[in-house]
Design a protein around this motif. Structure first.
Motif, PDB file in Angstrom:
ATOM      1  N   ALA A 101      33.920  38.485  13.823  1.00 13.02           N
ATOM      2  CA  ALA A 101      34.690  37.493  13.060  1.00 13.02           C
ATOM      3  C   ALA A 101      34.004  36.134  13.117  1.00 13.02           C
ATOM      4  N   PHE A 102      33.519  35.773  14.298  1.00  7.46           N
ATOM      5  CA  PHE A 102      32.854  34.480  14.464  1.00  7.46           C
ATOM      6  C   PHE A 102      31.578  34.418  13.633  1.00  7.46           C
ATOM      7  N   LEU A 103      30.756  35.434  13.735  1.00  8.01           N
ATOM      8  CA  LEU A 103      29.480  35.431  13.024  1.00  8.01           C
ATOM      9  C   LEU A 103      29.666  35.510  11.514  1.00  8.01           C
ATOM     10  N   ALA A 104      30.736  36.165  11.070  1.00  7.87           N
ATOM     11  CA  ALA A 104      31.022  36.215   9.640  1.00  7.87           C
ATOM     12  C   ALA A 104      31.448  34.852   9.107  1.00  7.87           C
ATOM     13  N   ARG A 105      32.156  34.082   9.933  1.00  3.87           N
ATOM     14  CA  ARG A 105      32.599  32.745   9.506  1.00  3.87           C
ATOM     15  C   ARG A 105      31.438  31.757   9.465  1.00  3.87           C
ATOM     16  N   PHE A 106      30.464  31.949  10.346  1.00  2.00           N
ATOM     17  CA  PHE A 106      29.348  31.007  10.432  1.00  2.00           C
ATOM     18  C   PHE A 106      28.007  31.736  10.283  1.00  2.00           C
ATOM     19  N   PRO A 107      27.765  32.359   9.156  1.00  2.13           N
ATOM     20  CA  PRO A 107      26.525  33.141   8.986  1.00  2.13           C
ATOM     21  C   PRO A 107      25.292  32.244   9.011  1.00  2.13           C
ATOM     22  N   ALA A 108      24.309  32.639   9.808  1.00  2.00           N
ATOM     23  CA  ALA A 108      23.043  31.903   9.938  1.00  2.00           C
ATOM     24  C   ALA A 108      23.278  30.440  10.303  1.00  2.00           C
ATOM     25  N   ARG A 109      24.350  30.197  11.047  1.00  2.00           N
ATOM     26  CA  ARG A 109      24.662  28.827  11.463  1.00  2.00           C
ATOM     27  C   ARG A 109      24.989  28.731  12.948  1.00  2.00           C
ATOM     28  N   VAL A 110      24.729  29.796  13.690  1.00  2.00           N
ATOM     29  CA  VAL A 110      24.951  29.779  15.134  1.00  2.00           C
ATOM     30  C   VAL A 110      23.593  29.851  15.822  1.00  2.00           C
ATOM     31  N   VAL A 111      23.310  28.869  16.660  1.00  2.00           N
ATOM     32  CA  VAL A 111      22.012  28.737  17.309  1.00  2.00           C
ATOM     33  C   VAL A 111      22.182  28.884  18.811  1.00  2.00           C
TER      34      VAL A 111
END
Length: 205
Positions: A101-111
């Motif tokens: 759920a987290f990665l779907a909300r922030f795709p290619a925006r988690v570093v």
């Protein structure tokens, strides 16, 4: 050229928050093209939250144990972070795998930062694993987070030599010094120009 609107960052941490402190100091120095919107943790009483409080930053805690299962925690963490509408989420010593759920909300925006030269030595014990493997060089990696364990696309890496007298603690301290600087440099790069990963341009503007 500095962006007219700084890159908005939410930082997630689980412990002492030394990576968070590096970003705080960069942003307080002036001219840094990003600002920390909030700090989140997966447990109470950690120094990262104290650092956020001293800096006057909003902060929150999302504990796994406060939710019926990992999916519910993932959803709660997602909503807590999304409330600040970040451009980028920084996992800075955050010791939990982020869920779908987290990665779907922030795709290619988690570093994330990792104390090894990925793909070598993924996982929780990267520094120990490097010493046990007898390598002469390890380092630090900043990468995008995907569903795997330290498998996301690499943004930047820097090598650190392993000295003959190193133990896990001494090596980790030298890696962390590089890690702090490298994270600040990557955030600045993402804010100003974006980056190219696997031949694909990633932009936050």
């Amino acid at each position: 050229m500095e962006p007219a609107v700084p890159l908005g960052v939410v930082v997630l941490a689980s412990g002492s928050g030394t990576l968070l402190q590096a970003v705080l100091e960069a942003s307080e120095a002036g001219g840094f093209p990003a600002r920390i919107l909030a700090v989140g943790a997966d447990r109470t009483g950690v120094e990262a939250l104290a650092r956020a409080e001293r800096a006057g930053l909003p902060h929150f805690v999302a504990r796994v144990g406060d939710h019926p299962d990992r999916a519910a925690w993932d959803a709660a963490l997602t909503e807590a972070v999304a409330a600040y509408r970040p451009d980028v989420v920084i996992s800075a010593g955050f010791m939990k795998l982020l869920g779908p759920a987290f990665l779907a909300r922030f795709p290619a925006r988690v570093v994330n930062t990792h104390p090894a030269l990925l793909p070598a030595f993924p996982g929780m014990h990267a520094v120990r694993d490097a010493i046990e493997a007898g390598v002469k060089v390890t380092g630090s990696t900043v990468h995008f987070v995907d569903a795997g364990m330290d498998t996301g696309p690499v943004i930047a890496q820097e090598a650190v030599e392993v000295n003959a007298e190193d133990d896990e603690s001494s090596l980790h301290e030298r890696i962390k010094a590089v890690e702090r600087r490298l994270l600040v440099e990557v955030i600045e790069k993402l804010a100003r120009t974006g980056c190219t990963v696997d031949g694909r341009k990633v932009s936050f503007r």
